[in-house]
Design an enzyme around this catalytic site. Structure first.
Site, PDB file in Angstrom:
ATOM      1  N   ASP A   1      25.957 -53.367  43.274  1.00 11.00           N
ATOM      2  CA  ASP A   1      25.220 -54.339  44.070  1.00 11.00           C
ATOM      3  C   ASP A   1      24.828 -55.471  43.128  1.00 11.00           C
ATOM      4  OD1 ASP A   1      23.898 -55.103  46.464  1.00 11.00           O
ATOM      5  OD2 ASP A   1      21.992 -54.424  45.656  1.00 11.00           O
TER       6      ASP A   1
ATOM      7  N   ARG B   1      25.643 -47.381  47.089  1.00  9.67           N
ATOM      8  CA  ARG B   1      26.683 -48.358  46.773  1.00  9.67           C
ATOM      9  C   ARG B   1      27.154 -48.208  45.332  1.00  9.67           C
ATOM     10  NH1 ARG B   1      22.836 -52.498  48.280  1.00  9.67           N
ATOM     11  NH2 ARG B   1      22.569 -51.182  50.061  1.00  9.67           N
TER      12      ARG B   1
ATOM     13  N   ASP C   1      22.788 -59.102  43.254  1.00 10.05           N
ATOM     14  CA  ASP C   1      21.952 -59.972  44.086  1.00 10.05           C
ATOM     15  C   ASP C   1      21.486 -61.171  43.271  1.00 10.05           C
ATOM     16  OD1 ASP C   1      21.873 -58.356  46.372  1.00 10.05           O
ATOM     17  OD2 ASP C   1      20.193 -57.187  45.611  1.00 10.05           O
TER      18      ASP C   1
ATOM     19  N   ARG D   1      33.344 -51.834  47.152  1.00  7.88           N
ATOM     20  CA  ARG D   1      32.042 -51.575  47.750  1.00  7.88           C
ATOM     21  C   ARG D   1      32.139 -51.527  49.268  1.00  7.88           C
ATOM     22  NH1 ARG D   1      26.321 -54.818  47.587  1.00  7.88           N
ATOM     23  NH2 ARG D   1      25.739 -54.141  49.665  1.00  7.88           N
TER      24      ARG D   1
END
Ligand code: GSY
Length: 133
Positions: free
Chosen positions: A94, A91, A96, A82
């Site tokens: 990802d 991207r 989170d 990434r």
């Protein structure tokens, strides 16, 4: 601790990237993947003009502390090469931390619950899927 992780990809083999990231979570020490939401194609929100995303949410149980969990997620992201050159840009993957139990953390590089999750339909829809069963 019960946690929810947001996952997104808008470059390359998006579905394959998400499946590989989930596999990375399954193989990481101290993390048990308990549920994966449906994966939705979503229009990009914010940032430069960029391709559509695939987004989902993953429920985990973890023995890791929040910062250890953050490092584990960053390690998986880095395995996909990434790049972070463009802020809010496209991207490959990802990951989170959306919620870590009931905990609230407000540090420069770690904010839990995720500060923008409540306004992001691409997070709320898959989150509803797994919370409501
Ligand atoms: O942190 C989220 C990255 N991201 C996304 C995303 O995951 N999905 C959609 N639909 N738009 C987004 N914009 C950004 S930045």
């Amino acid at each position: 601790m019960r946690c929810y992780i947001g996952v997104g990809s808008n470059l390359g083999d998006r579905q394959g990237n998400i499946e590989a990231a989930i596999q990375g979570l399954r193989e990481a020490g101290g993390i048990e993947v308990t549920k994966v939401s449906s994966i939705y194609e979503t229009e990009p929100v914010g940032g430069p003009q960029q391709p559509k995303y695939l987004n989902g949410v993953i429920a985990i149980n973890t023995e890791l502390e929040p910062r250890q969990l953050l490092l584990a997620l960053q390690k998986i992201e880095n395995q996909f090469g990434r790049e972070r050159s463009v802020k809010n840009g496209p991207r490959t993957i990802d990951l989170d931390i959306l919620m870590y139990g009931e905990e609230e953390i407000d540090e420069p590089d770690l904010k839990i619950p995720h500060p923008r999750m409540h306004e992001r339909e691409f997070v709320l829809k898959p989150l509803r899927d797994i919370v409501q069963g």
